[in-house]
Write a protein that holds these residues in place. Structure first.
Motif: not given
Length: 219
Positions: A108, A111-113, A115, A117, A188, A193
């Motif tokens: 979590s 993915r939040a920081q 983005r 996949t 990603s 990336h």
């Protein structure tokens, strides 16, 4: 010597003029009147003096340097933000009791920081052995001597491991080489990336912490 023995002005090699002025920087000091009379074609302003042209070049260079400094400061601020994020994440992961909590928090937060996949922490059922039979062979093919793979994967491998066919991945082997106790897989959609030449300093810290947690797992 007759006048015809000298080269015509229009035949004078521009490189010779350039080399002469470079070798004699005092030329315009000794002939200051030329600075006021020389005219240089300008795309927008017609003909301008040499001094005006020098001032324009200096202004352009100053603007360029200001843009470069702004870009460097932006990158530095972003790097500091990433460093702070990883520092906080590592301390938070250390405080969690179970591997399930570690997996959930890791996925979590990353993915939040960023983005990402997909963020997947796979735990070996025994050293070097995973529930998915092809994972061990994939790690043997892909991971380097330090336990990393950064870049793109063939569509079939990427789909089975991280659920996407395109983009780029970071694979991080946890534990001892050849006897991996786990795998951290980050995907990603951005193909650029994760690239082979990128640094792994922050991933190194995460790798050490997760390897420690797997060695002392509590469920």
């Amino acid at each position: 010597m007759s006048q015809d023995s000298f080269p015509a002005i229009q035949e004078l090699d521009p490189l010779l003029v350039q080399e002469y002025l470079q070798d004699h920087p005092e030329f315009f000091v000794e002939h200051p009147e030329l600075l006021a009379t020389l005219r240089i074609p300008h795309r927008d302003r017609g003909a301008i003096s040499l001094v005006e042209r020098q001032q324009g070049v200096l202004r352009e260079r100053v603007n360029q340097l200001e843009e470069e400094i702004t870009a460097l400061l932006t990158v530095a601020a972003r790097n500091e933000e990433i460093y702070r994020f990883y520092s906080e994440l590592l301390f938070d992961l250390l405080a969690l009791e179970s591997l399930d909590e570690v997996q959930q928090a890791l996925a979590s937060r990353l993915r939040a920081q960023f983005r990402f996949t997909r963020v997947r922490l796979m735990v070996a059922t025994a050293p070097g052995s995973f529930a998915e039979a092809d994972v061990a062979s994939l790690l043997k093919r892909r991971l380097d001597g330090r336990g990393y793979y950064l870049g793109r994967l063939p569509a079939q491998e990427a789909l089975g491991l991280v659920g996407i066919e395109t983009g780029s991945v970071a694979l991080v082997g946890l534990g001892e080489p050849g006897r991996w106790s786990g795998l951290l897989a980050i995907a990603s959609h951005d193909p650029s990336h994760f690239v082979p030449e990128m640094g792994t300093m922050l991933l190194d810290q995460l790798k050490q912490l997760l390897s420690f947690r797997l060695q002392h797992r509590q469920g």
